[in-house]
Design an enzyme around this catalytic site. Structure first.
Site, PDB file in Angstrom:
ATOM      1  N   VAL A   1       4.135   1.295   1.790  1.00 13.02           N
ATOM      2  CA  VAL A   1       4.143   0.272   2.827  1.00 13.02           C
ATOM      3  C   VAL A   1       4.445  -1.085   2.204  1.00 13.02           C
ATOM      4  O   VAL A   1       3.848  -1.450   1.190  1.00 13.02           O
ATOM      5  CB  VAL A   1       2.782   0.225   3.548  1.00 13.02           C
ATOM      6  CG1 VAL A   1       2.830  -0.779   4.680  1.00 13.02           C
ATOM      7  CG2 VAL A   1       2.420   1.594   4.069  1.00 13.02           C
TER       8      VAL A   1
ATOM      9  N   GLY B   1       0.811  -1.204   0.000  1.00 11.66           N
ATOM     10  CA  GLY B   1       0.000   0.000   0.000  1.00 11.66           C
ATOM     11  C   GLY B   1       0.842   1.249   0.000  1.00 11.66           C
ATOM     12  O   GLY B   1       2.065   1.214   0.099  1.00 11.66           O
TER      13      GLY B   1
ATOM     14  N   GLY C   1       0.730   4.708   2.036  1.00  9.18           N
ATOM     15  CA  GLY C   1       0.069   5.371   3.152  1.00  9.18           C
ATOM     16  C   GLY C   1       0.425   6.831   3.211  1.00  9.18           C
ATOM     17  O   GLY C   1       0.887   7.399   2.236  1.00  9.18           O
ATOM     18  N   SER C   2       0.191   7.406   4.359  1.00  7.30           N
ATOM     19  CA  SER C   2       0.518   8.806   4.492  1.00  7.30           C
ATOM     20  C   SER C   2       2.025   8.956   4.355  1.00  7.30           C
ATOM     21  O   SER C   2       2.778   8.501   5.188  1.00  7.30           O
ATOM     22  CB  SER C   2       0.035   9.337   5.832  1.00  7.30           C
ATOM     23  OG  SER C   2       0.310   8.412   6.851  1.00  7.30           O
ATOM     24  N   PHE C   3       2.428   9.541   3.287  1.00  6.97           N
ATOM     25  CA  PHE C   3       3.812   9.914   3.057  1.00  6.97           C
ATOM     26  C   PHE C   3       4.770   8.750   2.993  1.00  6.97           C
ATOM     27  O   PHE C   3       5.899   8.841   3.448  1.00  6.97           O
ATOM     28  CB  PHE C   3       4.274  10.912   4.113  1.00  6.97           C
ATOM     29  CG  PHE C   3       3.260  11.950   4.356  1.00  6.97           C
ATOM     30  CD1 PHE C   3       2.861  12.759   3.317  1.00  6.97           C
ATOM     31  CD2 PHE C   3       2.647  12.089   5.571  1.00  6.97           C
ATOM     32  CE1 PHE C   3       1.889  13.708   3.506  1.00  6.97           C
ATOM     33  CE2 PHE C   3       1.680  13.035   5.771  1.00  6.97           C
ATOM     34  CZ  PHE C   3       1.290  13.856   4.737  1.00  6.97           C
ATOM     35  N   GLY C   4       4.354   7.649   2.456  1.00  5.46           N
ATOM     36  CA  GLY C   4       5.313   6.581   2.292  1.00  5.46           C
ATOM     37  C   GLY C   4       4.665   5.371   1.671  1.00  5.46           C
ATOM     38  O   GLY C   4       3.443   5.276   1.586  1.00  5.46           O
TER      39      GLY C   4
ATOM     40  N   ASP D   1      -7.256  11.604  12.255  1.00  3.64           N
ATOM     41  CA  ASP D   1      -7.538  11.093  10.917  1.00  3.64           C
ATOM     42  C   ASP D   1      -8.210   9.725  11.004  1.00  3.64           C
ATOM     43  O   ASP D   1      -7.785   8.770  10.370  1.00  3.64           O
ATOM     44  CB  ASP D   1      -6.254  11.035  10.089  1.00  3.64           C
ATOM     45  CG  ASP D   1      -6.524  10.990   8.587  1.00  3.64           C
ATOM     46  OD1 ASP D   1      -7.669  11.277   8.183  1.00  3.64           O
ATOM     47  OD2 ASP D   1      -5.608  10.662   7.822  1.00  3.64           O
TER      48      ASP D   1
END
Ligand SMILES: *[C@@H]1O[C@H](CO)[C@@H](O)[C@H](O)[C@H]1NC(C)=O
Ligand SMILES: *[C@@H]1O[C@H](CO)[C@@H](O)[C@H](O)[C@H]1NC(C)=O
Ligand SMILES: *[C@@H]1O[C@H](CO)[C@@H](O)[C@H](O)[C@H]1NC(C)=O
Ligand SMILES: *[C@@H]1O[C@H](CO)[C@@H](O)[C@H](O)[C@H]1NC(C)=O
Ligand SMILES: *[C@@H]1O[C@H](CO)[C@@H](O)[C@H](O)[C@H]1NC(C)=O
Ligand SMILES: *[C@@H]1O[C@H](CO)[C@@H](O)[C@H](O)[C@H]1NC(C)=O
Ligand SMILES: *[C@@H]1O[C@H](CO)[C@@H](O)[C@H](O)[C@H]1NC(C)=O
Ligand SMILES: *[C@@H]1O[C@H](CO)[C@@H](O)[C@H](O)[C@H]1NC(C)=O
Ligand SMILES: *[C@@H]1O[C@H](CO)[C@@H](O)[C@H](O)[C@H]1NC(C)=O
Ligand SMILES: *[C@@H]1O[C@H](CO)[C@@H](O)[C@H](O)[C@H]1NC(C)=O
Ligand SMILES: *[C@@H]1O[C@H](CO)[C@@H](O)[C@H](O)[C@H]1NC(C)=O
Ligand SMILES: *[C@@H]1O[C@H](CO)[C@@H](O)[C@H](O)[C@H]1NC(C)=O
Length: 790
Positions: free
Chosen positions: A496, A489, A491-494, A617
Site C-alpha cells: 500500500v 504498508g 496489506g492483504s496481497f499487495g 476478517d
C-alpha cells in the site's frame, strides 16, 4: 519464465521440514491402523483426557489407561501411544482382541522426551525431542547397523516392513536402516534428493522434495511408485501400504491413491471428501474426515463384516493437543473445544506457503497487519481468501498459481468473489462433503448479479458511485513512482502506497504483488468489473471507500480513500506510535466511540448493503482512523487482490486471522454475520486491555489469546484487573460505560454464534455506553461539588 526460478529460489531457502506429520504404516498420528487384526484406533476429541479408542472386529474398545496421548502409531499386531508430553511410550497387543488390549510400557523418562513415534511391522522407533537422536525398540541388536545411525540427528522418521528411514535435520537427506537390504537400496535411490517429508510403506518410501516434487523410491512391484503427475506442492501428506500409496491434496484435502491392479486402492466413498489425516495398513487406507472428524477406511483389505466404510469411532482429534499455542502455522480455531481445555491447542499443519513467514509490515494507515503474536505466524492458508498474508507469501502464492496454472482456471474469479459476498440469511456455509460447491457459488453469484442489476437500474448514477478507472501512469505519478517513501504498508496481497492524485485528493493505493495475474484478468474482466462496481458503491461514513482501480497490462491496483491516522492496531500495539499521538485514543470515551464506529460500519455491511456482506476478517488492523479520528472499517470484499481459493476450498482452512476467527466458523463450517461479531468482540477486548489478539503473557510466557485473558476476569467482576493501564482506571460514571462495553464484548466472543448479539444490538449497547460516558462527566462534577459543599 523468470517466475519459475524465482519461486524455486524462495522455496529452496526453506529447507526445514514443516510439513504435516508423516502418516503411514508407521508414523505417529492421531489415528493408527493395526494391519493383522484390522484394528483402527484414534485419539478421541472432546474428552477430558485425550484417550485412545479402537474399533476391532466388530467392537469398540476403550484403551486403558484412560490418560492423554499425543500420538499413536500402528504396526502388524501392536500399536504404541506417546503420552502427552512425550515422557512415556506405551504399546498394546491387539492380537487377542477381547474387551481390552494388554499393554506394556516401553519407555519412561521425564527428562529425555520423545517424539515422532513410528511403528513398522514390529519395530518401534522414536526420536529424542530435543536432540533428534533415534532410538528403536523390539529390534535385533544389529537393526541400527553399527551405531552409525545412533549419532545422526533427524528431523523425522518413518518405518516400513523391517526398515526405518529418517530425514536428517541438517541436510534434509534420507538415511535408512533396518533388518533387510531394502533399507540401503532405498537410501541410495534417495541420494540425489533433498526432502521436506518422507513416509515409509511396505518396501517403498514417498515424500516431497524441497522443490515440491513427489519422489517415490523402493519397490515398484505393483506400481506403488507411479505417483500421478501433479504440480509441485500439490500433495501434502502420504499414507503407504505394501502395494499402494495414497496422498492428500493440499488444495482441497481430497485423497488420491495409486498402485495395485486397476484402481483397487481407490474408492468412490472418498469422492468429494476432504481429509485431515490418512494412514495405511498393509492393504487398506483410513482417513480422518475434515467435516466431522469421523474415520472411514477403504481398499481391498478393508472388510469389517458389514461392508461399511465408516469406522464406528467417536470424533477423533485432527492433531495432538499441545499446551502452548506456539504453533508455526496457526491453530485450529475450535481446538480448545476439541481438547476440552482452554489452554490446549491443536496446531494446523503447515503448508509450504506458510514456511515463508511474512516479514513484519511497517505501520500502515491503510493496510492489514500481521496480528499474530511474536512467534505465531498466521494460520492463513495458501488458498486463503481474504486476509493479511504478508508480502512474500503473497508473491509465492501467486507465482505458484501462475506457475502451476492451478489457480488460473476460467472459473477462478468467480470463486474469488463469491465467498466474500455471502448471503447472511440462509447461513452460507463452506462446503462440506455433501454440499455441492459449484452450485453454492452460482447461487450466490446469481443473487449478486440480480441485485446488481437492480442497483444499476436504480436512480443513482453519480460520478462518485462508480469505481473510477485510473491509468497506471497517473498512479505512478501520484506515488512518486511507487517510491519507498510512499509505502505505508503491506496489506492483504499487495503493498500500500500513499498517493496524491493530480486533483489533490489523497489516496491509498494498493498495488497487487504480482505482475503475473494478467491471464486471470483478461479472462474474467467482467466479473472483476462488477465486483469493483459493487464495492465502490458502498458508501458509509464508517467504511473506507474504494475510489477506483487500475487494470493495465499486468498491473492491478486498487485506490482507496486515505486514512490519515492509520490503523487502530498501530495505536494500540505499536510501541513507536503509542508514544506519539496515540494519547488521542487513550481515553475510555474514545475507545468506546471507536468500537461504536466500527460496529456501525459492520452493521451497514450486514444489514444495509445489498447483497449483505460478511467481512470475514474484522481485526484491529482493518479498522482505520481518519483525520477526525473516526473509525472506519476497511478491506471488505478484497478477495479481488488475493490468490483464488480453490473451488472447494477446505473449510477448516478458513480465511481470517489467528486470534480473531470465529471458533464456530471452523467447527461447524458455518460462516454467518456472527463471525464478524466475534471478530469485533476481540477488537473490543483489545481496546479494553491494550493487548494483542494473541500475546505473550510475561517474559517467555506462552502465547495466550486476549479472549482467554479477559473473559474470566470480566465474568468474575474483576474488570479493573485487565484494563489497559495506559488509559487508567475509569472514573466514577465512566466505569459503568466501560463495564457495559466489556459485557458487550463478552457476549460477542461467545463460542456459540447464536448466543452472540447482532451488530444492531451491539450498536445500541455501545451507544448506551457512550452516552453513559457523556453523562459521567456531569455526574462526577456534581458529586465533586456536593462533596466540596459538605
Ligand atoms: C476417563 O477419565 C475421565 C476422568 O479422568 C472421565 O471423565 C472419563 O469419563 C473417562 N473416560 C472413559 C472412557 O473411561
Ligand atoms: C501379541 O499377542 C499374541 C497372542 O496373545 C502373541 O502371539 C504375540 O507374540 C504378541 N505380539 C507381540 C509383539 O508381543
Ligand atoms: C486370548 O484370549 C482368550 C480369552 O479371550 C484366552 O483364553 C487366551 O488364553 C488368550 N490367548 C493369549 C495368548 O493370551
Ligand atoms: C533418563 O535418561 C537419561 C539418559 O539416558 C538417564 O541418565 C536418566 O537416568 C533417565 N532417567 C530416568 C528416570 O530413567
Ligand atoms: C517430529 O515430528 C514433528 C512433526 O510431527 C516435527 O515437528 C518435529 O520437529 C519432529 N522431530 C523431532 C526431533 O521432534
Ligand atoms: C558400518 O556402517 C557403514 C555404513 O553403513 C559401513 O560402511 C561399515 O562397513 C559398517 N561397519 C561395520 C563395522 O559394520
Ligand atoms: C550433518 O550432521 C552430521 C551428523 O549428524 C554430520 O556428520 C555432517 O557433517 C553434518 N552436515 C552438515 C552439512 O552440517
Ligand atoms: C526435486 O525433484 C525434481 C524432480 O525429480 C528435481 O528436478 C529436483 O532437482 C529435486 N529437487 C531437490 C532439491 O531434490
Ligand atoms: C512403476 O510401475 C508402473 C507400472 O506398474 C510403471 O508405469 C512406472 O513407470 C513404474 N515407476 C517407476 C518409477 O519405476
Ligand atoms: C460406488 O461404486 C459401487 C460399485 O463400484 C456402487 O455400487 C456404488 O453405488 C457406488 N457408490 C457411490 C456413492 O457412487
Ligand atoms: C480436489 O481437486 C481435484 C483437482 O484439483 C479434483 O479432481 C477433486 O475433485 C477435488 N476434490 C474435492 C473433494 O473437491
Ligand atoms: C502385494 O501384491 C502382491 C502381488 O503383486 C501380492 O502377492 C501380495 O499379497 C500383495 N500384498 C498385500 C499386502 O496385499
Amino acid at each position: 519464465m523468470t517466475t519459475v526460478s524465482f519461486t524455486i529460489i524462495i522455496l529452496s531457502i526453506s529447507v526445514t521440514s514443516l510439513f504435516s506429520p508423516a502418516n503411514s504404516l508407521g508414523s505417529g498420528s492421531t489415528i493408527a491402523v493395526i494391519s493383522d487384526t484390522k484394528t483402527v484406533c484414534g485419539i478421541v476429541a472432546g474428552e477430558q483426557n485425550q484417550l485412545i479408542q479402537c474399533y476391532s472386529q466388530g467392537q469398540t474398545i476403550s484403551v486403558l489407561p484412560n490418560v492423554s496421548f499425543e500420538s499413536i502409531s500402528g504396526g502388524d499386531s501392536v500399536f504404541c501411544g506417546l503420552r502427552s508430553g512425550g515422557y512415556s511410550l506405551q504399546c498394546w497387543n491387539t492380537s487377542n482382541s477381547s474387551s481390552s488390549f494388554p499393554q506394556r510400557r516401553v519407555y519412561y523418562n521425564d527428562t529425555f522426551l520423545l517424539s515422532n513415534v513410528s511403528v513398522g511391522d514390529s519395530q518401534i522407533c522414536a526420536l529424542s525431542r530435543d536432540t533428534g537422536f533415534v532410538k528403536c525398540w523390539r529390534v535385533k541388536d544389529d537393526y541400527m547397523g553399527n551405531s552409525s545411525i545412533g549419532i545422526l540427528q533427524f528431523e523425522s522418521i518413518s518405518s516400513g516392513l523391517g526398515f526405518t528411514c529418517g530425514l536428517l535435520a541438517n541436510t534434509s537427506r534420507v538415511r535408512c536402516w533396518g533388518s533387510n537390504s531394502i533399507a540401503s537400496s532405498i537410501e541410495s535411490q534417495f541420494e540425489d534428493f533433498q526432502m521436506l517429508s518422507i513416509v515409509a510403506g511396505g518396501s517403498h518410501v514417498c515424500g516431497i522434495n524441497t522443490t515440491g516434487f513427489v519422489i517415490c523410491k523402493g519397490s515398484n512391484s505393483s506400481g506403488q511408485l507411479a505417483s500421478p503427475k501433479v504440480p509441485p506442492f500439490e500433495f501434502g501428506s502420504f499414507a503407504l501400504g505394501v502395494n499402494h500409496s495414497c496422498a492428500i491434496r493440499e488444495s482441497n484435502g481430497s485423497v488420491v491413491c495409486w498402485g495395485g491392479s486397476g484402481s483397487e486402492f481407490s474408492s468412490n466413498v472418498t469422492d468429494g471428501i476432504s481429509f485431515e489425516v490418512i494412514v495405511a495398513g498393509l492393504d487398506f487406507t483410513c482417513g480422518l474426515i475434515t467435516a466431522n472428524l469421523s474415520v472411514i477406511c477403504w481398499g481391498p483389505g478393508w472388510n469389517n463384516g458389514e461392508g461399511s466404510n465408516l469406522v464406528p469411532l467417536p470424533a477423533i482429534l485432527p492433531g495432538p493437543c499441545v499446551q502452548s499455542s506456539s504453533c508455526k502455522c496457526g491453530i485450529y480455531t475450535n481446538s480448545q473445544v476439541l481438547c476440552s481445555s482452554s489452554s490446549y491447542f491443536i496446531c494446523k499443519p503447515c503448508n509450504y506457503i506458510e514456511i515463508l513467514s511474512p516479514p513484519a509490515p511497517p505501520p500502515s494507515p491503510s493496510a492489514s497487519h500481521d496480528d499474530s503474536g511474536d512467534k505465531l505466524s498466521k494460520g492463513l492458508l495458501a488458498f486463503g481468501i481474504v486476509g493479511s498474508i504478508g508480502i512474500v507469501a503473497g508473491i509465492c502464492t501467486i507465482v505458484y498459481c501462475v506457475w502451476t496454472g492451478v489457480c488460473c482456471g476460467n472459473k477462478r474469479i468467480h470463486n474469488t468473489v463469491q465467498p466474500t459476498i455471502s448471503a447472511i440469511n440462509g447461513n452460507t456455509t463452506a462446503p462440506t462433503s455433501n454440499s455441492s460447491p459449484p452450485s453454492r457459488s452460482s447461487t450466490i453469484r446469481r443473487q449478486g448479479s440480480r441485485i446488481m442489476r437492480r442497483q444499476r437500474s436504480g436512480t443513482s448514477s453519480k460520478h462518485a458511485d462508480r469505481a473510477e478507472e485510473f491509468f497506471f501512469k497517473e498512479l505512478a505519478a501520484a506515488t512518486n513512482n511507487f517510491s519507498l517513501e510512499n509505502k505505508i504498508g503491506a496489506g492483504s496481497f499487495g503493498i500500500v502506497y500513499k498517493g496524491k492524485l493530480l486533483d489533490g485528493r489523497e489516496v491509498a493505493i494498493k498495488r497487487g504483488e504480482t505482475q503475473l495475474k494478467t491471464r486471470k484478468f483478461q479472462e474474467k474482466e467482467s466479473a472483476f468489473d462488477s465486483e469493483l462496481a459493487f464495492l465502490s458503491r458502498l458508501h458509509h461514513k464508517h467504511l473506507v471507500r474504494l475510489v477506483g482501480f487500475c487494470q493495465e497490462m499486468d498491473e492491478r491496483l486498487l485506490v482507496y480513500e486515505y486514512m490519515k491516522n492509520g490503523a487502530l492496531y498501530d495505536h494500540l500495539h505499536d510501541k513507536n506510535n503509542v508514544e506519539k499521538c496515540s494519547s488521542f485514543i487513550n481515553s475510555w470515551k474514545m475507545r468506546i466511540k471507536i468500537s461504536l464506529d466500527a460496529a456501525r460500519g459492520i452493521e451497514y455491511l450486514h444489514s444495509y448493503a445489498v447483497p449483505p456482506i460478511i467481512h470475514r476478517d474484522i481485526k484491529s488492523s482493518n479498522i482505520l482512523l481518519d483525520a477526525n479520528w473516526t473509525a472506519r472499517v476497511s478491506d471488505f470484499g478484497l478477495s479481488l487482490m488475493g490468490p483464488e481459493s480453490d473451488q472447494d476450498f477446505r473449510p477448516t482452512k478458513a480465511a481470517g486471522t489467528v486470534g480473531y476467527i470465529d471458533p464456530e466458523y471452523y467447527g461447524l463450517n458455518v460462516l454467518t454475520a456472527k463471525s464478524d461479531v466475534y471478530g469485533l468482540g476481540v477488537v473490543m477486548l483489545e481496546l479494553l486491555t491494550g493487548k494483542r489478539a494473541i500475546f505473550k503473557n510475561g517474559d517467555g510466557g506462552s502465547p495466550i489469546s486476549v479472549v482467554d485473558y479477559a473473559v474470566p476476569a470480566i465474568m468474575e467482576g474483576e474488570l479493573n484487573r485487565i484494563l489497559d493501564a495506559r488509559v487508567g482506571l475509569p472514573e466514577m460514571g465512566e466505569a459503568d460505560a466501560v463495564e457495559l462495553m466489556a459485557y458487550t464484548a463478552l457476549h460477542c466472543v461467545n463460542l456459540e454464534g447464536r448466543e452472540r448479539p447482532s451488530m444492531t444490538d451491539i450498536v445500541s449497547s455501545l451507544e448506551r455506553a457512550l452516552s453513559l460516558c457523556d453523562n459521567s462527566h456531569g455526574s462526577i462534577s456534581s458529586a465533586t461539588i456536593s462533596i466540596v459543599s459538605e
